[in-house]
Design a protein around this motif. Structure first.
Motif, mmCIF file in Angstrom:
data_model
loop_
_atom_site.group_PDB
_atom_site.id
_atom_site.type_symbol
_atom_site.label_atom_id
_atom_site.label_comp_id
_atom_site.label_asym_id
_atom_site.label_seq_id
_atom_site.Cartn_x
_atom_site.Cartn_y
_atom_site.Cartn_z
ATOM 1 N N LEU A 212 1.085 -1.104 0.018
ATOM 2 C CA LEU A 212 -0.041 -0.072 0.012
ATOM 3 C C LEU A 212 0.976 1.279 0.047
ATOM 4 C CD1 LEU A 212 -2.745 -0.864 2.635
ATOM 5 C CD2 LEU A 212 -2.816 -1.234 0.326
ATOM 6 N N GLU A 216 -3.241 3.610 -1.146
ATOM 7 C CA GLU A 216 -3.441 2.672 -2.336
ATOM 8 C C GLU A 216 -2.824 1.562 -2.639
ATOM 9 O OE1 GLU A 216 -6.336 3.668 -4.228
ATOM 10 O OE2 GLU A 216 -6.558 5.274 -2.835
ATOM 11 N N GLU A 248 -9.844 -10.823 -5.586
ATOM 12 C CA GLU A 248 -11.040 -10.051 -5.166
ATOM 13 C C GLU A 248 -10.802 -9.866 -3.612
ATOM 14 O OE1 GLU A 248 -15.825 -10.045 -4.818
ATOM 15 O OE2 GLU A 248 -14.819 -11.329 -6.262
ATOM 16 N N ARG A 251 -8.130 -7.108 -2.614
ATOM 17 C CA ARG A 251 -8.645 -5.897 -3.023
ATOM 18 C C ARG A 251 -9.449 -5.415 -1.858
ATOM 19 N NH1 ARG A 251 -8.841 -7.868 -8.466
ATOM 20 N NH2 ARG A 251 -11.063 -8.075 -8.174
ATOM 21 N N GLU A 252 -10.136 -6.286 -1.227
ATOM 22 C CA GLU A 252 -11.240 -6.203 -0.277
ATOM 23 C C GLU A 252 -10.272 -5.744 0.962
ATOM 24 O OE1 GLU A 252 -14.483 -8.225 2.701
ATOM 25 O OE2 GLU A 252 -13.517 -9.451 1.055
ATOM 26 N N ALA A 255 -8.732 -2.223 0.494
ATOM 27 C CA ALA A 255 -9.706 -1.139 0.255
ATOM 28 C C ALA A 255 -10.219 -0.876 1.985
ATOM 29 C CB ALA A 255 -10.844 -1.399 -0.321
ATOM 30 N N ALA A 256 -10.291 -1.802 2.893
ATOM 31 C CA ALA A 256 -10.559 -1.582 4.181
ATOM 32 C C ALA A 256 -9.532 -0.800 5.034
ATOM 33 C CB ALA A 256 -11.080 -2.909 4.747
ATOM 34 N N GLY A 258 -6.367 0.265 3.831
ATOM 35 C CA GLY A 258 -5.672 1.289 3.244
ATOM 36 C C GLY A 258 -6.126 2.824 3.943
#
Length: 316
Positions: A212, A216, A248, A251-252, A255-256, A258
Motif C-alpha cells: 500500500l 492505495e 478480489e 482488494r477487499e 480497500a478496508a 488503506g
C-alpha cells in the motif's frame, strides 16, 4: 525535492532486489536530491534533531553503484521528506530513533512512515485492529492456553511478536513430539509473549505481500511460495516470489485497511495475506518492489515517488 533516507550501510544493500534502492533510482531519475544517513548518525543537539547526512549520487558502475560527498550537518527539517528505511530488528535503538524522529516532526520535518505509527503498529499484533480479516489467533505467554489452542485447531503456527524474515516461526500439529521444547523456547519459559494462529493450508499457494502506497494498493501482489518441505514462504528462507494480480479478497482487505493506515501516518505498508486471511502488517521497511516490477513491468518505485511528490506539493 530534497530527500533524506535513514538506512542500513550502503555496502550492505543488494541492488538487484532492494526496495530502498529502487526508490532512490526512481527519485534520482527525476532529478531529486538524495541524502543518506545511518541510524547512529541522527542526533539531538541544542534542541534540534539533525544528523550527519551525505549527499548521494547514483552511477552506472559495475564495481560501485554510488558516490558520496563528505558528511555534513543537516537538521531533518532542512529536507522536504525523510524516509525511515532502517531494517529491523525493532529493538530499543529503533524505538529511540522513532522518538528522535517524532521530535523532528515537531520541528517541521516530514517523516515517512510516521514514527509514532511505526511504534503503534506491531507488525504481527496490529492485525488485531482488523479482526474481520484475522485468522483465529491467540496472543499469550501461558503454556496452558497455547496447548488449549492447539487442541482446538489441531494445527497451528507459533511465532514471536518481534521476528522478521520468518525467523523462529514454527508449525505445530497436534501431538508434535517437540511441543514442550518449542513452547518453552519461544515463550522463554513463560517470560515472553508469543502469537499463535491457526495454520492456513493456502500457504502452499504463497504468502502474498500486498504493498500500500499512501493508502492505495499496488495492483500486483508478490506471492512468496515456500520451497519443498518448508512451511514459511519468506524469501529470506528460500521462498520463491511470484507476482500476481490482486484477488478480489486482496482488494477487499486493501480497500478496508488503506484509508485507515494512511490516516495513521503509514505511507508505505506491506500487508501479508495467506489465503483469505491477513497475517501481518509490515510498517518498518516493507520490500517487494523490484520483484513485482521485474515480473510485471509495473513501476512500483515510480508510484511511490509520485505519491511522495504529491505529499510535498500538499496534494495528498
Amino acid at each position: 525535492m530534497k530527500l533524506a533516507i535513514i538506512l542500513d550501510p550502503l555496502e550492505s544493500i543488494k541492488t538487484y532486489k532492494d526496495s530502498t534502492y529502487a526508490m532512490m533510482r526512481a527519485a534520482h531519475a527525476r532529478g531529486h536530491e538524495l541524502y543518506v544517513m545511518e541510524q547512529h548518525e541522527m542526533v539531538l543537539r541544542e534542541g534540534a534533531v539533525a544528523g550527519f547526512a551525505r549527499k548521494l549520487d547514483l552511477v552506472d558502475d559495475a564495481l560501485r553503484w554510488y558516490t558520496l560527498e563528505e558528511a555534513a550537518w543537516h537538521a531533518l527539517s532542512d529536507f522536504d521528506v525523510t524516509l525511515m528505511r532502517k531494517d529491523p530488528p525493532f529493538d530499543m535503538e529503533y524505538i529511540y530513533s522513532t522518538y528522535l524522529l517524532e521530535l523532528a516532526e515537531g520541528q517541521g520535518a516530514q517523516i515517512f512512515n510516521r514514527p509514532a505509527a511505526i511504534r503503534d503498529f506491531n507488525e504481527k499484533l496490529s492485525t488485531a485492529k482488523f479482526p474481520e480479516f484475522m485468522p483465529p489467533t491467540l496472543v499469550t505467554r501461558q503454556e496452558a492456553l497455547i496447548r488449549e489452542f492447539i487442541e482446538q485447531h489441531g494445527d497451528i503456527i507459533l511465532k514471536p511478536l518481534d521476528g522478521m524474515g520468518g525467523s523462529s516461526v514454527f508449525r505445530i500439529p497436534r501431538n508434535d513430539p517437540n511441543l514442550n521444547v518449542i513452547i518453552e523456547t519461544l515463550t522463554q519459559l513463560g517470560a515472553r509473549t508469543v502469537m499463535a494462529q491457526r495454520y492456513i493450508p493456502e500457504i502452499s499457494q504463497g504468502d502474498k505481500r500486498i504493498l500500500l502506497i499512501d493508502g492505495e494498493p499496488v495492483p500486483y501482489a508478490l506471492a512468496r511460495i515456500p520451497k519443498e518441505g518448508e512451511t514459511r514462504g519468506n524469501l529470506a528462507v528460500g521462498g520463491k516470489g511470484v507476482a500476481q494480480l490482486l484477488s478480489e479478497r486482496d482488494r477487499e482487505i486493501a480497500a478496508a485497511l488503506g484509508p485507515k493506515l494512511k490516516d495513521a501516518g503509514l505511507f508505505l505498508v506491506g500487508l501479508d495475506v495467506i489465503g483469505d486471511w491477513l497475517t501481518e502488517i509490515n510498517v518498518t521497511s516493507p520490500t517487494g518492489m523490484q520483484e513485482i516490477a521485474s515480473q510485471t513491468g509495473f513501476d512500483v518505485a515510480g508510484m511511490f515517488v509520485d505519491a511522495l511528490e504529491k505529499c510535498v506539493r500538499g496534494e495528498a
